[in-house]
Motif scaffolding. Structure first.
Motif, PDB file in Angstrom:
ATOM      1  N   UNK A   1       7.919   7.343 -15.943  1.00 37.05           N
ATOM      2  CA  UNK A   1       6.830   7.442 -14.972  1.00 37.05           C
ATOM      3  C   UNK A   1       6.179   6.063 -14.826  1.00 37.05           C
ATOM      4  N   UNK A   2       5.889   5.688 -13.608  1.00 34.93           N
ATOM      5  CA  UNK A   2       5.217   4.409 -13.346  1.00 34.93           C
ATOM      6  C   UNK A   2       3.916   4.658 -12.596  1.00 34.93           C
ATOM      7  N   UNK A   3       2.934   3.842 -12.880  1.00 39.32           N
ATOM      8  CA  UNK A   3       1.657   3.905 -12.164  1.00 39.32           C
ATOM      9  C   UNK A   3       1.616   2.731 -11.192  1.00 39.32           C
ATOM     10  N   UNK A   4       1.624   3.061  -9.913  1.00 41.02           N
ATOM     11  CA  UNK A   4       1.614   2.021  -8.877  1.00 41.02           C
ATOM     12  C   UNK A   4       0.191   1.680  -8.488  1.00 41.02           C
ATOM     13  N   UNK A   5      -0.023   0.417  -8.148  1.00 40.88           N
ATOM     14  CA  UNK A   5      -1.340  -0.012  -7.689  1.00 40.88           C
ATOM     15  C   UNK A   5      -1.653   0.641  -6.350  1.00 40.88           C
ATOM     16  N   UNK A   6      -2.875   1.102  -6.213  1.00 45.11           N
ATOM     17  CA  UNK A   6      -3.273   1.751  -4.962  1.00 45.11           C
ATOM     18  C   UNK A   6      -3.388   0.725  -3.835  1.00 45.11           C
ATOM     19  N   UNK A   7      -3.679  -0.521  -4.197  1.00 43.55           N
ATOM     20  CA  UNK A   7      -3.749  -1.603  -3.212  1.00 43.55           C
ATOM     21  C   UNK A   7      -2.974  -2.805  -3.732  1.00 43.55           C
ATOM     22  N   UNK A   8      -2.518  -3.627  -2.843  1.00 46.66           N
ATOM     23  CA  UNK A   8      -1.766  -4.812  -3.238  1.00 46.66           C
ATOM     24  C   UNK A   8      -2.697  -5.867  -3.827  1.00 46.66           C
TER      25      UNK A   8
END
Length: 251
Positions: A76-83
């Motif tokens: 599982x990866x947590x992606x940034x909500x914004x760049x």
């Protein structure tokens, strides 16, 4: 396989996570289940290492709780909500506005609520950007965005691998670095902040790291008149930001 997203920030499964990494998507952190097949996880670990992304091996139940009802294959990866942005973009923002650079550098602020609150105040005080480390720090998660009350959409955040090297680059660009430390001899209200400035806020419990403290041009402290000897990190940051605003408005 299609990408599985939970609450707009969790990516589950070997292929979705690997593709997210290879596409250059901003990833805060990756969790891999203990005992997961190395043939399955090795490419992910290698790709994450290339980009300096934190990988943590945890019990499978942790992944189940992060992605309820979704087949995660132990990854599982947590992606940034914004760049995130580059540090140079923050300096350019100040230049475009014809303003004296005012930047925050957060040395391992781990509580997402603190980060969100700091971003909210940063937006209100005209901070040109915030710098955070990739490791041992809260990132731009949904919790941070919510706590910031939308400010995260307006305050550029740079995420760097090495804070000490970043400070060196800022100094080369003519920026002064003020660290906040309880042991400082200089009262914040007796210091001038009319120069290109980076204010460093330390970790909630440990304060600034030794190397970061040594890199600072000067250290300042907030006066403590009560029985307690420290403020919440976001409150301390807010007081400092508004002192900078007060001084610059009087110029």
């Amino acid at each position: 396989m299609t990408e599985e997203t939970i609450q707009d920030e969790m990516i589950a499964g070997k292929h979705p996570v690997l593709e997210a990494l290879r596409s250059g998507r901003e990833i805060n952190k990756i969790w891999i289940a203990d005992g997961a097949q190395k043939t399955l996880t090795q490419p992910i670990v290698a790709e994450a290492k290339k980009f300096g992304i934190v990988v943590q091996f945890v019990d499978k139940r942790k992944l189940d709780s992060l992605t309820p009802g979704v087949t995660h294959q132990g990854v599982v990866a947590q992606a940034a909500a914004f760049a995130y942005v580059e540090v140079e973009e923050i300096l350019e923002r100040a230049k475009e506005r014809d303003e004296i650079p005012f930047i925050l550098l957060l040395d391992e602020i781990e509580d997402p609520h603190n980060l969100g609150s700091i971003l909210r105040t940063a937006e209100c005080t005209g901070v040109h950007g915030v710098i955070i480390p990739k490791r041992r720090s809260a990132g731009l998660t949904a919790t941070v965005l919510k706590t910031s009350a939308g400010a995260a959409e307006h305050v550029p955040v740079a995420r760097v691998t090495n804070l000490a090297q970043t400070i060196d680059k800022l100094k080369e660009a003519g920026v002064w670095v003020a660290g906040t430390d309880l042991s400082a001899s200089q009262d914040v209200y007796k210091m001038k902040f009319d120069m290109p400035l980076v204010v460093v806020i330390g970790n909630e419990s440990k304060g600034m790291g030794r190397l970061i403290k040594e890199k600072c041009d000067f250290l300042v402290k907030l006066p403590m008149l009560g029985q307690l000897n420290s403020l919440n990190a976001s409150v301390a940051a807010g007081v400092l930001m508004y002192e900078v605003v007060r001084q610059r408005r009087s110029l």
